[in-house]
Design a protein around this motif. Structure first.
Motif, PDB file in Angstrom:
ATOM      1  N   ASP A  47      19.153  11.901   1.975  1.00  0.00           N
ATOM      2  CA  ASP A  47      18.184  12.358   0.982  1.00  0.00           C
ATOM      3  C   ASP A  47      17.232  11.254   0.520  1.00  0.00           C
ATOM      4  O   ASP A  47      16.273  11.529  -0.206  1.00  0.00           O
ATOM      5  N   ARG A  48      17.500  10.037   0.926  1.00  0.00           N
ATOM      6  CA  ARG A  48      16.665   8.905   0.519  1.00  0.00           C
ATOM      7  C   ARG A  48      15.552   8.685   1.547  1.00  0.00           C
ATOM      8  O   ARG A  48      15.766   8.775   2.750  1.00  0.00           O
ATOM      9  N   ASP A  49      14.351   8.376   1.061  1.00  0.00           N
ATOM     10  CA  ASP A  49      13.231   8.034   1.943  1.00  0.00           C
ATOM     11  C   ASP A  49      13.398   6.574   2.379  1.00  0.00           C
ATOM     12  O   ASP A  49      13.170   5.655   1.586  1.00  0.00           O
TER      13      ASP A  49
ATOM     14  N   ARG B  74      19.867   5.960   7.027  1.00  0.00           N
ATOM     15  CA  ARG B  74      19.341   7.320   7.042  1.00  0.00           C
ATOM     16  C   ARG B  74      20.442   8.342   7.287  1.00  0.00           C
ATOM     17  O   ARG B  74      20.350   9.493   6.873  1.00  0.00           O
TER      18      ARG B  74
ATOM     19  N   PRO C 171      15.333   7.318  -7.879  1.00  0.00           N
ATOM     20  CA  PRO C 171      14.505   7.770  -6.757  1.00  0.00           C
ATOM     21  C   PRO C 171      13.522   6.680  -6.343  1.00  0.00           C
ATOM     22  O   PRO C 171      13.050   5.895  -7.169  1.00  0.00           O
TER      23      PRO C 171
ATOM     24  N   THR D 113      11.431   4.865  -2.490  1.00  0.00           N
ATOM     25  CA  THR D 113      11.479   4.559  -1.065  1.00  0.00           C
ATOM     26  C   THR D 113      12.157   3.211  -0.843  1.00  0.00           C
ATOM     27  O   THR D 113      11.947   2.267  -1.615  1.00  0.00           O
TER      28      THR D 113
ATOM     29  N   LEU E  79      22.769   2.158  -2.907  1.00  0.00           N
ATOM     30  CA  LEU E  79      21.700   3.154  -2.927  1.00  0.00           C
ATOM     31  C   LEU E  79      22.040   4.322  -3.833  1.00  0.00           C
ATOM     32  O   LEU E  79      21.165   4.903  -4.481  1.00  0.00           O
TER      33      LEU E  79
ATOM     34  N   SER F 146      22.690   8.182   3.902  1.00  0.00           N
ATOM     35  CA  SER F 146      21.909   8.580   2.727  1.00  0.00           C
ATOM     36  C   SER F 146      20.718   9.426   3.177  1.00  0.00           C
ATOM     37  O   SER F 146      19.556   9.001   3.095  1.00  0.00           O
TER      38      SER F 146
END
Length: 468
Positions: free
Chosen positions: A434-436, A429, A415, A417, A410, A432
């Motif tokens: 900051d990742r959607d 989650r 950037p 989703t 990742l 990471s």
């Protein structure tokens, strides 16, 4: 020796002994080398298998710690993860200070496990009065398969064992002391149990269990146990005051977590852990997580009781072991109604220190009376521990490797989703934030089918975990 000269019993930790003299005596008696070997083995096998991810309750504890580190509220988390502050705040504070990251939680769990190892050795030495008992007890715990696995996972288990082991060591020391030192050790034993309670509620059961065991075994003395109860009450009372000020309910934590481990539908495979014979299967008939140690508890507990006049401290540990196991077998997880407790080896953390003390003393005694039998048993324990450790490693290792590899991947992606399964999403989650990351599909075990919750949108990333 001159006529009439007093003969004083030698105690394991004499107040007047200097550290250098003590270490020198250990080396001269041939104790230092095996003790060092046990320590090295205990550290090596635990570090070798860390970290491990179950992506069940551990994901909830890690999410709570992540929120603490970022200053977020825990109010929306499941009560077990929100209210077990010992699991959330120490790791969260270390993460916010930049001392560890999320996947280095094992620094805390292994540290707690090694503290338990030292405390068990000290308690065994003081209770039994021999260094051989300390070595046997520490050696058994060093290679105990379940302890090795749990120390590599972010569960309360290692902290529970450590709090009870430290409490036993301090109680043993209190019984060997006098004056203010006796009271401070006993009070500290209660504080240790109180701290364990902050990690998981069921440690509180050990306090009344100790009182009952002391009445049966007649050791420790009543004033000592009163000081232990006072130490535990300080922590519990402090928590009640905190919740009374913040929620208006002093018993908020106990009422919020009561009954959350209630049995599930009988059509699910996991329902087996609530059956009356669950411990019989997992600890004795199919002990793939614990080895043969629980079989040895049977003769060990009987021997401890028969030898209660010679080693009352070990008899106390054996009686306490039986009382705690009776609670784990027949106790309730709810305050308002009877709700059977789940019965898997992980939930025997309350009894684990007592198991080690009882079996360790019995095995040490065999080395004096039936040396060949003792050697054969020790070898058998080690031989059976190896496949158990490998099984536990294999059962969680692939999930851990897959998750860590996905987290690294990742970081190299642009950037966007990410859609994945429910359990993988929980832990990704955390590592990471900051990742959607959204849940793509989830298994409904009660219906034996997969449910698509949110199909990946065009241009999004998708991660398919074959274990999900």
């Amino acid at each position: 020796m001159n006529p009439g000269e007093a003969v004083l019993p030698r105690r394991p930790f004499e107040k007047s002994a200097k550290a250098s003299t003590f270490v020198g005596r250990l080396a001269a008696e041939g104790i230092l080398a095996p003790a060092a070997a046990i320590a090295v083995i205990a550290v090596a096998v635990r570090v070798l298998f860390a970290p491990q991810l179950d992506i069940l309750d551990d994901a909830g504890y890690l999410e709570a710690a992540r929120r603490v580190s970022s200053g977020q509220s825990l109010d929306t988390l499941f009560p077990l993860f929100r209210l077990r502050v010992g699991m959330a705040y120490p790791l969260g504070w270390l993460m916010s200070a930049g001392l560890v990251d999320t996947m280095q939680f094992w620094f805390l769990t292994i540290g707690a496990d090694l503290l338990a190892l030292v405390a068990l050795a000290a308690a065994a030495w003081i209770f039994a009065g021999t260094a051989e008992t300390a070595l046997c007890t520490a050696g058994l715990y060093a290679i105990y398969p379940l302890a090795i696995q749990q120390s590599a996972m972010y569960y309360p288990t290692s902290f529970q064992v450590a709090s009870i082991a430290v409490s036993c060591a301090l109680i043993a020391l209190a019984e060997r002391s006098a004056g203010s030192r006796r009271w401070s050790c006993a009070f500290g034993a209660g504080l240790s149990l109180g701290i364990g309670y902050l990690f998981k509620e069921d440690v509180a059961i050990v306090v009344p269990a100790m009182v009952l065991a002391s009445l049966v075994a007649r050791v420790p003395r009543i004033p000592t146990m009163a000081a232990v109860c006072a130490g535990a009450a300080v922590v519990f009372g402090g928590e009640c005051v905190a919740y009374w000020l913040t929620t208006g309910h002093p018993l908020f934590r106990l009422t919020a977590t009561s009954g959350l481990g209630a049995p599930v539908g009988s059509d699910l495979q996991i329902a087996e852990i609530w059956r009356w014979n669950a411990y019989l299967r997992s600890l004795l008939l199919l002990p793939v997580q614990v080895g043969i140690l629980w079989w040895l508890a049977i003769p060990a507990a009987w021997t401890a009781w028969r030898s209660r006049r010679r080693a009352p401290g070990i008899a106390f540990a054996a009686v306490l072991f039986v009382i705690v196991m009776l609670y784990l077998q027949f106790g309730s997880g709810s305050l308002g109604s009877y709700s059977p407790l789940p019965k898997t080896p992980r939930y025997t953390a309350l009894a684990t220190p007592l198991l080690m003390l009882t079996v360790g003393a019995w095995l040490a005694g065999l080395f004096h009376t039936k040396r060949r039998l003792a050697i054969a048993i020790a070898i058998a324990v080690m031989i059976f521990a190896v496949p158990c450790v490998m099984y536990l490693q294999a059962s969680a290792g692939e999930r851990t490797r897959n998750t860590i590899a996905a987290a690294r991947a990742l970081g190299s992606l642009g950037p966007g989703t990410l859609y994945t399964d429910y359990y993988t999403a929980r832990v990704l989650r955390i590592v990471s934030p900051d990742r959607d990351i959204r849940v793509w599909y989830h298994a409904k075990f009660d219906e034996n089918r997969m449910v698509v919750l949110a199909p990946p949108q065009p241009g999004a990333y998708a991660l398919l975990d074959r274990q999900a």
